[in-house]
Design a protein around this motif. Structure first.
Motif, PDB file in Angstrom:
ATOM      1  N   LEU A 122      -6.492  57.751  15.580  1.00 53.77           N
ATOM      2  CA  LEU A 122      -5.437  58.395  17.231  1.00 53.77           C
ATOM      3  C   LEU A 122      -4.387  58.967  16.814  1.00 53.77           C
ATOM      4  O   LEU A 122      -4.240  59.647  17.773  1.00 53.77           O
ATOM      5  CB  LEU A 122      -4.737  56.679  17.625  1.00 53.77           C
ATOM      6  CG  LEU A 122      -5.706  55.440  18.529  1.00 53.77           C
ATOM      7  CD1 LEU A 122      -4.851  54.414  18.786  1.00 53.77           C
ATOM      8  CD2 LEU A 122      -5.854  56.266  20.077  1.00 53.77           C
ATOM      9  N   ILE A 123      -3.908  58.777  16.208  1.00 51.17           N
ATOM     10  CA  ILE A 123      -2.402  59.860  15.933  1.00 51.17           C
ATOM     11  C   ILE A 123      -2.804  61.130  15.666  1.00 51.17           C
ATOM     12  O   ILE A 123      -2.090  61.928  15.364  1.00 51.17           O
ATOM     13  CB  ILE A 123      -1.683  58.937  14.630  1.00 51.17           C
ATOM     14  CG1 ILE A 123      -1.068  57.590  15.090  1.00 51.17           C
ATOM     15  CG2 ILE A 123      -0.630  59.520  13.454  1.00 51.17           C
ATOM     16  CD1 ILE A 123      -0.276  57.030  13.865  1.00 51.17           C
ATOM     17  N   VAL A 225       4.490  56.721  28.328  1.00 52.26           N
ATOM     18  CA  VAL A 225       3.889  56.049  26.934  1.00 52.26           C
ATOM     19  C   VAL A 225       2.926  55.931  27.040  1.00 52.26           C
ATOM     20  O   VAL A 225       1.748  56.576  26.116  1.00 52.26           O
ATOM     21  CB  VAL A 225       5.065  55.249  26.388  1.00 52.26           C
ATOM     22  CG1 VAL A 225       4.250  54.742  24.459  1.00 52.26           C
ATOM     23  CG2 VAL A 225       6.034  55.950  25.863  1.00 52.26           C
ATOM     24  N   PHE A 226       2.199  54.685  28.117  1.00 52.89           N
ATOM     25  CA  PHE A 226       1.243  53.933  28.089  1.00 52.89           C
ATOM     26  C   PHE A 226       0.155  55.147  28.255  1.00 52.89           C
ATOM     27  O   PHE A 226      -0.891  55.333  27.841  1.00 52.89           O
ATOM     28  CB  PHE A 226       1.085  53.215  29.374  1.00 52.89           C
ATOM     29  CG  PHE A 226      -0.098  52.692  30.093  1.00 52.89           C
ATOM     30  CD1 PHE A 226      -0.687  51.568  28.742  1.00 52.89           C
ATOM     31  CD2 PHE A 226      -0.180  53.197  30.712  1.00 52.89           C
ATOM     32  CE1 PHE A 226      -1.558  50.678  29.896  1.00 52.89           C
ATOM     33  CE2 PHE A 226      -1.796  52.670  31.337  1.00 52.89           C
ATOM     34  CZ  PHE A 226      -2.172  51.873  30.796  1.00 52.89           C
ATOM     35  N   THR A 227      -0.005  56.517  28.929  1.00 57.71           N
ATOM     36  CA  THR A 227      -0.476  57.717  29.469  1.00 57.71           C
ATOM     37  C   THR A 227      -0.893  58.448  27.989  1.00 57.71           C
ATOM     38  O   THR A 227      -1.997  58.906  28.256  1.00 57.71           O
ATOM     39  CB  THR A 227       0.073  58.425  30.830  1.00 57.71           C
ATOM     40  OG1 THR A 227       0.528  57.626  32.298  1.00 57.71           O
ATOM     41  CG2 THR A 227      -0.827  59.455  30.922  1.00 57.71           C
ATOM     42  N   ILE A 228       0.239  58.598  27.251  1.00 52.24           N
ATOM     43  CA  ILE A 228      -0.224  58.873  25.897  1.00 52.24           C
ATOM     44  C   ILE A 228      -1.306  58.244  25.489  1.00 52.24           C
ATOM     45  O   ILE A 228      -2.073  59.238  25.083  1.00 52.24           O
ATOM     46  CB  ILE A 228       1.254  59.652  25.884  1.00 52.24           C
ATOM     47  CG1 ILE A 228       2.307  60.482  26.165  1.00 52.24           C
ATOM     48  CG2 ILE A 228       0.516  60.104  23.994  1.00 52.24           C
ATOM     49  CD1 ILE A 228       3.937  60.236  25.967  1.00 52.24           C
ATOM     50  N   VAL A 233      -7.246  57.618  23.342  1.00 48.25           N
ATOM     51  CA  VAL A 233      -8.469  56.717  23.579  1.00 48.25           C
ATOM     52  C   VAL A 233      -9.819  56.943  23.589  1.00 48.25           C
ATOM     53  O   VAL A 233      -9.960  57.170  23.631  1.00 48.25           O
ATOM     54  CB  VAL A 233      -7.890  55.255  24.379  1.00 48.25           C
ATOM     55  CG1 VAL A 233      -8.726  54.681  23.944  1.00 48.25           C
ATOM     56  CG2 VAL A 233      -6.913  53.960  23.374  1.00 48.25           C
ATOM     57  N   LYS A 234      -9.304  58.095  24.928  1.00 45.64           N
ATOM     58  CA  LYS A 234     -10.435  59.226  25.791  1.00 45.64           C
ATOM     59  C   LYS A 234     -10.908  59.341  24.689  1.00 45.64           C
ATOM     60  O   LYS A 234     -11.604  60.248  24.217  1.00 45.64           O
ATOM     61  CB  LYS A 234      -9.973  59.128  26.679  1.00 45.64           C
ATOM     62  CG  LYS A 234     -10.692  60.196  27.894  1.00 45.64           C
ATOM     63  CD  LYS A 234     -10.407  60.042  29.555  1.00 45.64           C
ATOM     64  CE  LYS A 234      -9.840  59.336  30.146  1.00 45.64           C
ATOM     65  NZ  LYS A 234      -9.708  59.799  31.563  1.00 45.64           N
ATOM     66  N   LYS A 235      -9.779  61.365  23.930  1.00 48.41           N
ATOM     67  CA  LYS A 235     -10.135  61.895  23.376  1.00 48.41           C
ATOM     68  C   LYS A 235     -10.504  61.239  21.847  1.00 48.41           C
ATOM     69  O   LYS A 235     -11.859  61.947  21.481  1.00 48.41           O
ATOM     70  CB  LYS A 235      -8.610  62.570  22.809  1.00 48.41           C
ATOM     71  CG  LYS A 235      -8.540  63.608  22.328  1.00 48.41           C
ATOM     72  CD  LYS A 235      -7.548  64.289  21.817  1.00 48.41           C
ATOM     73  CE  LYS A 235      -7.661  65.616  21.296  1.00 48.41           C
ATOM     74  NZ  LYS A 235      -5.899  65.873  20.592  1.00 48.41           N
TER      75      LYS A 235
END
Length: 301
Positions: A122-123, A225-228, A233-235
């Protein structure tokens, strides 16, 4: 029932912003609580979510048992348990009034936890060429390595960073302060963001000491932050329901799995009571029995 409305609204915000649940799921949870409040009104029982007793809830459970099938009854009890767990978790209540109320076994799923590999993925998916990239990397590293609530992350101050001592000062629920250890790698990511990105932002009045800023020089919202996190996650096409809360939960889970004691985890999470930590960690009595057997001189026969 105005008192209930306030707590229900806060709970809905928590489910949406920190647990990342869908509107449909949140409505189902709220519907279960409304069934309880309707029963209380009908029977002229004047209690708040903080003062309601186990006996009063049990009375409601007996009432619905005669009206709905076991599966629906199970769902309502699960919904109420979630609400009262939240109240304990947020330290509005000291006790869990539903602890002894049994739920018919229907296979309850625990919240998703990220593995260290998934956190790295993720990061690693953050675009560091964008203005926000270094900030997002520093934020997610801080969320995971310090086990912060998302509200604590967005309000973190530069004056709360004590890097030489290896701690950051966190102001949690009810303005209670705690010091949380911060590793050198997370310190490095925060320093890079602070020196290379934040220093070029025009900071709005009142936000000079706020660490993580949006492009307009103001404090980030929890929703941002939630959207980021959702976008990342989608990426990487991760098939899990992930929110800022997941990083905190993963922080505590990984500590426990690697042998940290509950008391230390409690202090780092900022829970007033160790009962909150047990609920939070989804520890059942089997785990505590194993601890007794392993560590107490009279534990093993």
């Amino acid at each position: 029932m105005a008192n209930w409305t306030t707590y229900i609204n806060e709970y809905q915000n928590y489910l949406k912003l920190e647990r990342g649940l869908s509107i449909n799921t949140i409505e189902n949870y709220s519907f279960d609580i409304e069934k309880l409040t309707a029963y209380l009104t009908e029977n002229q029982i004047d209690v708040s979510p903080i003062t309601i007793t186990e006996e009063q809830i049990q009375g409601f459970i007996y009432h619905i048992a005669s009206l709905v099938n076991p599966r629906s009854q199970s769902r309502i009890i699960s919904g109420l348990k979630s609400f009262f767990t939240y109240l304990v978790f947020e330290e509005y209540r000291k006790d869990m009034p539903m602890e002894l109320i049994e739920v018919p076994k229907t296979g309850r799923k625990l919240p998703d936890t990220l593995s260290t590999e998934e956190i790295d993925l993720l990061i690693g998916a953050i675009d560091l060429t964008s203005m926000e990239g270094e900030r997002n990397k520093a934020m997610l590293e801080t969320l995971y390595s310090c086990g912060l609530r998302v509200s604590e992350l967005v309000t973190l101050k530069i004056s709360d960073l004590f890097f030489e001592e290896g701690f950051i000062k966190i102001t949690g629920k009810g303005n209670k302060q705690r010091f949380v250890p911060i590793g050198s790698s997370t310190q490095k990511f925060i320093t890079i963001y602070k020196e290379q990105v934040r220093s070029h932002i025009t900071i709005q009045k009142g936000y000079e000491d706020t660490l993580f800023l949006n492009r307009r020089g103001k404090q980030l919202t929890r929703a941002m932050v939630f959207t980021i996190i959702k976008d990342l996650v989608k990426k990487i096409n991760l098939q899990k329901n992930i929110s800022p809360h997941t990083f905190r939960h993963s922080f505590a889970t990984h500590l426990l799995e690697n042998g940290a004691d509950l008391r230390s985890i409690q202090l780092m999470l900022g829970h007033e009571s160790i009962t909150t930590t047990e609920i939070y960690m989804h520890l059942d009595r089997k785990h505590l029995a194993q601890v007794m057997e392993t560590f107490h001189p009279r534990g093993s026969k």
